[in-house]
Design a protein around this motif. Sequence first.
Motif, PDB file in Angstrom:
ATOM      1  N   UNK A 259       0.835  -1.207   0.000  1.00  9.46           N
ATOM      2  CA  UNK A 259       0.000   0.000   0.000  1.00  9.46           C
ATOM      3  C   UNK A 259       0.867   1.253   0.000  1.00  9.46           C
ATOM      4  N   UNK A 260       0.342   2.318  -0.574  1.00  6.70           N
ATOM      5  CA  UNK A 260       1.145   3.539  -0.624  1.00  6.70           C
ATOM      6  C   UNK A 260       0.241   4.746  -0.760  1.00  6.70           C
ATOM      7  N   UNK A 261       0.299   5.630   0.224  1.00  2.00           N
ATOM      8  CA  UNK A 261      -0.474   6.868   0.174  1.00  2.00           C
ATOM      9  C   UNK A 261       0.392   7.958  -0.450  1.00  2.00           C
ATOM     10  N   UNK A 262       0.641   7.794  -1.747  1.00  3.63           N
ATOM     11  CA  UNK A 262       1.526   8.695  -2.475  1.00  3.63           C
ATOM     12  C   UNK A 262       0.990  10.122  -2.457  1.00  3.63           C
ATOM     13  N   UNK A 263       1.919  11.058  -2.470  1.00  2.08           N
ATOM     14  CA  UNK A 263       1.554  12.469  -2.382  1.00  2.08           C
ATOM     15  C   UNK A 263       2.087  13.248  -3.574  1.00  2.08           C
ATOM     16  N   UNK A 264       1.410  14.361  -3.864  1.00  2.00           N
ATOM     17  CA  UNK A 264       1.897  15.309  -4.862  1.00  2.00           C
ATOM     18  C   UNK A 264       1.812  16.705  -4.268  1.00  2.00           C
ATOM     19  N   UNK A 265       2.900  17.457  -4.396  1.00  2.26           N
ATOM     20  CA  UNK A 265       2.982  18.787  -3.785  1.00  2.26           C
ATOM     21  C   UNK A 265       3.133  19.844  -4.872  1.00  2.26           C
ATOM     22  N   UNK A 266       2.252  20.843  -4.833  1.00  2.02           N
ATOM     23  CA  UNK A 266       2.420  22.025  -5.681  1.00  2.02           C
ATOM     24  C   UNK A 266       3.431  22.928  -4.994  1.00  2.02           C
ATOM     25  N   UNK A 267       4.562  23.148  -5.630  1.00  2.00           N
ATOM     26  CA  UNK A 267       5.638  23.907  -5.006  1.00  2.00           C
ATOM     27  C   UNK A 267       5.215  25.299  -4.596  1.00  2.00           C
ATOM     28  N   UNK A 268       5.817  25.846  -3.537  1.00  2.00           N
ATOM     29  CA  UNK A 268       5.459  27.187  -3.067  1.00  2.00           C
ATOM     30  C   UNK A 268       5.796  28.274  -4.076  1.00  2.00           C
ATOM     31  N   UNK A 269       6.609  27.947  -5.087  1.00  2.00           N
ATOM     32  CA  UNK A 269       6.997  28.924  -6.105  1.00  2.00           C
ATOM     33  C   UNK A 269       6.070  28.919  -7.317  1.00  2.00           C
ATOM     34  N   UNK A 270       5.062  28.045  -7.322  1.00  2.00           N
ATOM     35  CA  UNK A 270       4.193  27.877  -8.496  1.00  2.00           C
ATOM     36  C   UNK A 270       2.842  28.528  -8.243  1.00  2.00           C
ATOM     37  N   UNK A 271       2.416  29.376  -9.169  1.00  2.00           N
ATOM     38  CA  UNK A 271       1.154  30.109  -9.028  1.00  2.00           C
ATOM     39  C   UNK A 271       0.136  29.629 -10.047  1.00  2.00           C
ATOM     40  N   UNK A 272      -1.165  29.740  -9.715  1.00  2.00           N
ATOM     41  CA  UNK A 272      -2.218  29.389 -10.680  1.00  2.00           C
ATOM     42  C   UNK A 272      -2.059  30.170 -11.981  1.00  2.00           C
ATOM     43  N   UNK A 273      -2.367  29.506 -13.079  1.00  2.00           N
ATOM     44  CA  UNK A 273      -2.258  30.148 -14.376  1.00  2.00           C
ATOM     45  C   UNK A 273      -0.916  29.976 -15.052  1.00  2.00           C
ATOM     46  N   UNK A 274       0.066  29.508 -14.299  1.00  2.00           N
ATOM     47  CA  UNK A 274       1.398  29.321 -14.871  1.00  2.00           C
ATOM     48  C   UNK A 274       1.478  27.957 -15.556  1.00  2.00           C
ATOM     49  N   UNK A 275       2.440  27.770 -16.473  1.00  2.00           N
ATOM     50  CA  UNK A 275       2.617  26.454 -17.096  1.00  2.00           C
ATOM     51  C   UNK A 275       2.885  25.345 -16.077  1.00  2.00           C
ATOM     52  N   UNK A 276       3.631  25.663 -15.018  1.00  2.00           N
ATOM     53  CA  UNK A 276       3.921  24.654 -14.009  1.00  2.00           C
ATOM     54  C   UNK A 276       2.650  24.235 -13.277  1.00  2.00           C
ATOM     55  N   UNK A 277       1.766  25.188 -13.015  1.00  2.00           N
ATOM     56  CA  UNK A 277       0.485  24.868 -12.370  1.00  2.00           C
ATOM     57  C   UNK A 277      -0.317  23.917 -13.250  1.00  2.00           C
ATOM     58  N   UNK A 278      -0.342  24.181 -14.542  1.00  2.00           N
ATOM     59  CA  UNK A 278      -1.084  23.310 -15.460  1.00  2.00           C
ATOM     60  C   UNK A 278      -0.510  21.893 -15.454  1.00  2.00           C
ATOM     61  N   UNK A 279       0.812  21.776 -15.346  1.00  2.00           N
ATOM     62  CA  UNK A 279       1.446  20.453 -15.270  1.00  2.00           C
ATOM     63  C   UNK A 279       0.985  19.722 -14.019  1.00  2.00           C
ATOM     64  N   UNK A 280       0.916  20.435 -12.904  1.00  2.00           N
ATOM     65  CA  UNK A 280       0.481  19.841 -11.637  1.00  2.00           C
ATOM     66  C   UNK A 280      -0.935  19.284 -11.760  1.00  2.00           C
ATOM     67  N   UNK A 281      -1.835  20.058 -12.328  1.00  2.00           N
ATOM     68  CA  UNK A 281      -3.231  19.619 -12.481  1.00  2.00           C
ATOM     69  C   UNK A 281      -3.312  18.423 -13.426  1.00  2.00           C
ATOM     70  N   UNK A 282      -2.562  18.480 -14.512  1.00  2.00           N
ATOM     71  CA  UNK A 282      -2.572  17.375 -15.479  1.00  2.00           C
ATOM     72  C   UNK A 282      -2.090  16.079 -14.842  1.00  2.00           C
ATOM     73  N   UNK A 283      -1.018  16.154 -14.046  1.00  2.00           N
ATOM     74  CA  UNK A 283      -0.497  14.955 -13.376  1.00  2.00           C
ATOM     75  C   UNK A 283      -1.520  14.395 -12.392  1.00  2.00           C
TER      76      UNK A 283
END
Length: 675
Positions: A259-283
Amino acid sequence: MVQQVASFAAGEWIAPGSGARPIYSAISGKVIAEAGGGALDFAQMLDFGKSTGGPALRAMGFHERAAMLKALALYLQERREALYDISYDTGATLGDHKFDIDGGIGTLFVFSSKGRREMPDGQIYLDGGLERFGRAGSFMGQHVAVPLQGIAVHINAFNFPLWGMLEKLAPTLLAGVPAIVKPATATSYVTELAVRMILESGILPDGALQFIAGGTGDLLDRLGGQDVVSFTGSAETGNSLRARPNLLENAVRFVAEQDSLNASILGPDVAPGSPAFDIFIKEAHREMTVKAGQKCTAIRRIFAPEAHLPAVIEALSARLAATPVGDPRDKATRMGALVSAGQKADVLAKAAIIGEEAERVFGDPDDFALAGNVSRDAFLPPMLFHCADPDAASKVHATEAFGPVSTVMPYRDLDHAIALANRGGGSLVASIVTESGEVARHAVLNAGPSHGRLYFNNPASAPEATGHGAPMPHMIHGGPGRAGGGEELGGVRGVLHYMQRVAVQGSPDLLTAIGKRWVPGAAEVTGPAHPFTRHYDDLAIGETLHTASREITLDDIEHFARFTGDTFYAHMDEAAAAANPFFPGRVAHGYLLLSFAAGLFVQPDPGPVLANTGLDNLRFMKPVVPGEHLSVRLTVKEKTRRTDSYGEVRWHVTLYNQDDEVVAEYELLTMNAYR
């Protein structure tokens, strides 16, 4: 017709017996197969694998076994459409099949390549370098690894009926160990078809692969210290198997991925609307919906800065809403069914526990659109929960709903996010979307101990990123604590789980004979002609050429400096060089010495040496000053077959001065034609 899923034991197919269990289609809910209940003689299976499969595999070298894996991959690749077709009843879409089937075949290819490129063309693996115990070097040590003389029992989960088998089988066979494969009953009909293909290919030697459809009976109670159990499944089942008295008493190796309660963290440097934010949502979306969330690496907990949490919920919910759920055979479907009605019930029960501490913000299991003429028994929508107070919560950090369920939670700062991720008690993977090197480094130091893999992604890496939930055969797949504490995959690391590491000590001559790699101090062999005129097949390990000597002049040094542009002061300025603690005055360039060494040992005529492909482990031990003389010892250190027409020769090259002091040493690589 109801398929009869048979076992393959001691060279024979054995049909299900009176106690066979029904297997249901995740699409229609109807019985499509039966498995188990057959009378299996587990003692005979173990004996067949150890007495027939083991010796046949161990008689082969690593490169032969690697070629066998490649042939197997090509054979399955040509027949994967049949595997796709039979997999739909597991509830999986075509994209899910490709993840499973193509991923499993790809794993065979990777281990084949690793075996050919990173393991010796022999039967003994040399693990690390030599250890010297005295000045003279007459007694030395070398770690080696040899195949276990037992059998590997692979117990696999339902979610990846092919990849789950092949990810374990590839390193096992490459190590030279036979396997008994036991898949989860719910999807065993897919695994059985693949096993039939493998056996019909004739690529594997008899006894290398056996297959259990149903229970393992007393198999685990018959294992010994030369055997390995590799398990994928729930922590409850894994802990129960691991604690069996026979496994403990005989120190049977137990590799677990649980079993594994895997986590995903949106970095503190990433803001909504940015390309990195879109990657986070897609993942996050992909990990909730691929295989209907039935992945050991799926994202179960999503962490975002408090200020960005509403944006995360809104963006992820919108993407989930645009994901059609329904008949996996329909090309428009993006998420299929859970594997069974029983699995759906389990997911709902776990979701209810999560719901005690979190609010469901997307996905109603009692009211969702379902496309196609299918039974609703095994279908669920993706469900997103929001836990407003993750510090006070405990169940969301301890409960895994093995389906399309994930929980979003806020964090205050990076340390808080890491602390929350670590509360999962050990996971297979945690991902962080960030463009900050400091964030990444801090996460590795503080989250690394609790996670088997840390996956970082951002716009720079996204074009080639493999995905949060995609373990790569090149790297380890496993995790500490709750995740089982084991490792699978990992390239050659994974192969070594099925081998015994042995500390070998002895003279250079004996170590040379054992490892088929020349050890300094071992006997040198004088060949009948210059070694560069001899084909790969004719060169002997230890064959040595001693060259004439050449004087190094000040003119040589100055000409080399002008010709190359390397006018470093140690070569051109006597006073500055003498002031340096490493040099007695002006010295020859290291690369001048290498060039002159080549001039001393190279045979210039066309011959079996096709190319110089590089050098390894270069060391300069003693400076050479004008007026000193240089000579070379060239020794065949190791030979590795590479293609049907040429092989790699590794030469040990030692440069001496006129006093027989070693001034430089390296390993030269050439490609030599076969005779």
